[in-house]
Design a protein around this motif. Structure first.
Motif, PDB file in Angstrom:
ATOM      1  N   SER A 201       0.852  -1.195   0.000  1.00 46.97           N
ATOM      2  CA  SER A 201       0.000   0.000   0.000  1.00 46.97           C
ATOM      3  C   SER A 201       0.882   1.237   0.000  1.00 46.97           C
ATOM      4  CB  SER A 201      -0.932   0.005   1.220  1.00 46.97           C
ATOM      5  OG  SER A 201      -0.186   0.069   2.418  1.00 46.97           O
ATOM      6  N   LEU A 220       1.508   2.233  -8.647  1.00 47.12           N
ATOM      7  CA  LEU A 220       0.590   2.593  -7.570  1.00 47.12           C
ATOM      8  C   LEU A 220       0.911   4.008  -7.103  1.00 47.12           C
ATOM      9  CD1 LEU A 220       1.151  -0.655  -7.308  1.00 47.12           C
ATOM     10  CD2 LEU A 220      -0.087  -0.407  -5.157  1.00 47.12           C
ATOM     11  N   ASP A 224      -3.369   3.893  -3.089  1.00 43.75           N
ATOM     12  CA  ASP A 224      -3.551   2.608  -3.769  1.00 43.75           C
ATOM     13  C   ASP A 224      -2.973   1.466  -2.936  1.00 43.75           C
ATOM     14  OD1 ASP A 224      -4.724   3.870  -5.888  1.00 43.75           O
ATOM     15  OD2 ASP A 224      -2.915   3.907  -7.131  1.00 43.75           O
ATOM     16  N   LEU A 226      -2.498  -3.137  -3.191  1.00 42.96           N
ATOM     17  CA  LEU A 226      -2.717  -4.386  -3.917  1.00 42.96           C
ATOM     18  C   LEU A 226      -2.233  -5.557  -3.084  1.00 42.96           C
ATOM     19  CD1 LEU A 226       0.242  -5.539  -5.010  1.00 42.96           C
ATOM     20  CD2 LEU A 226      -0.057  -3.810  -6.754  1.00 42.96           C
ATOM     21  N   THR A 236      -4.459  -8.508  -6.916  1.00 43.14           N
ATOM     22  CA  THR A 236      -5.801  -8.086  -6.548  1.00 43.14           C
ATOM     23  C   THR A 236      -5.745  -6.697  -5.922  1.00 43.14           C
ATOM     24  OG1 THR A 236      -6.382 -10.386  -6.041  1.00 43.14           O
ATOM     25  CG2 THR A 236      -7.866  -8.676  -5.230  1.00 43.14           C
ATOM     26  N   LYS A 237      -6.638  -5.812  -6.351  1.00 41.96           N
ATOM     27  CA  LYS A 237      -6.717  -4.482  -5.759  1.00 41.96           C
ATOM     28  C   LYS A 237      -7.296  -4.589  -4.359  1.00 41.96           C
ATOM     29  CE  LYS A 237      -8.459   0.184  -6.639  1.00 41.96           C
ATOM     30  NZ  LYS A 237      -9.252   1.046  -7.546  1.00 41.96           N
TER      31      LYS A 237
END
Length: 321
Positions: A201, A220, A224, A226, A236-237
């Protein structure tokens, strides 16, 4: 020895083809995973940079050099003595060259350090470039005592860490996690590395995440997050709102589904919170907690949702009334 030989071959291929991103990625990954690899890389790189100068030795006129040596000695050398003078001069030259290189390399070899924390202990490391890394409990980080190359490589061996990276546009900061790499110039971000998953993150700035040498990198920006499944090779977000909760001791839930709340509580409190099937999750949670016990958080959940909570074998189960 085979691993070292393979790495040396890889480095030479990279130096011979510096635009090949796959080679660059793999060399960067292996440099961060082993202190011996980093030393070998630095040695090979220095010799590679010196190669144009070494090549000039091929242009030396040996006969003329020998005559100049004879003139300096004030006599003509012939036969065996002539050969002896020639090889003696070559041997002496090689000796001092090798000695100089050995002295230089011994002074510039990188020293790698490993910082490891115990369960429940938070610690921090300040790197030579001014960057600061905060380590959660049960975390291990390998980093150089100083940075000398084109990049600033470190390796997160396990656990969770928050990075505040000093800005240096000329030297990218690289974090290797298994076969994945996070690359930045100056920003702050959090990484959680467990057995088969990497959570990333970004708090400020922008980072580039490369899952492996064959995957396209993901960019990112602040806010953001993932999750990368190493077994499935799947990105995956994620919601990274509470990724640094372990450091700040705060939890924030904004319009968050109960399923996601349970997942984040499991991660934060290091317990398993199971949301059983058919549990109503239509309502979303809005709440803030600071230095709050899990028991108090669960009380808020019971006041918010029509649920019942029970604990069995260290697992917390949540289901409808």
């Amino acid at each position: 020895m085979e691993d070292r030989s393979t790495f040396e071959d890889l480095v030479l291929k990279h130096l011979n083809d510096p635009e090949n991103q796959d080679l660059l990625h793999e060399v960067s990954r292996m440099r961060a995973l082993s202190a011996a690899h980093e030393r070998d890389f630095q040695d090979i790189k220095k010799l590679w940079d010196l190669a144009p100068q070494v090549g000039r030795l091929q242009e030396v006129d040996e006969l003329r050099s020998l005559k100049n040596l004879e003139a300096a000695l004030g006599r003509r050398a012939s036969g065996k003595s002539r050969t002896m003078y020639f090889w003696s001069s070559i041997a002496a030259s090689l000796f001092f060259s090798v000695f100089a290189l050995w002295s230089y390399f011994s002074q510039t070899r990188l020293t790698y350090l490993v910082k490891e924390t115990q369960t429940g202990v938070i610690d921090s490391v300040r790197l030579a470039d001014g960057s600061q890394i905060f380590l959660a409990g049960n975390t291990a980080l390998r980093y150089p005592e100083k940075f000398t190359g084109d990049t600033r490589p470190v390796a997160l061996l396990k656990g969770k860490a928050f990075f505040k990276i000093a800005k240096d546009p000329k030297h990218a900061f690289e974090v290797t996690i298994d076969k994945s790499v996070v690359k930045v110039l100056g920003t702050s971000f959090n990484i959680n590395y467990v057995v088969n998953r990497i959570d990333l993150s970004v708090k400020t700035g922008r980072v580039m995440f490369s899952a492996n040498s064959k995957s396209d990198p993901a960019i990112l920006t602040a806010g953001d997050a993932l999750s990368y499944d190493l077994d499935k090779n799947q990105l995956t977000k994620e919601n990274g709102l509470n990724s640094t909760g372990w450091l700040t001791r705060e939890l924030h839930f904004v319009d968050m589904p109960l399923e996601e709340v349970c997942r984040q509580l499991s991660d934060y409190y290091q317990v398993k919170v199971v949301l059983q099937a058919r549990t109503s999750t239509a309502k979303k949670l809005n709440a803030n907690f600071s230095n709050t016990s899990i028991e108090d958080v669960l009380k808020v959940l019971k006041q918010t949702y029509p649920i019942q909570i029970h604990k069995k074998d260290s697992i917390i189960y949540i289901k409808n009334l």
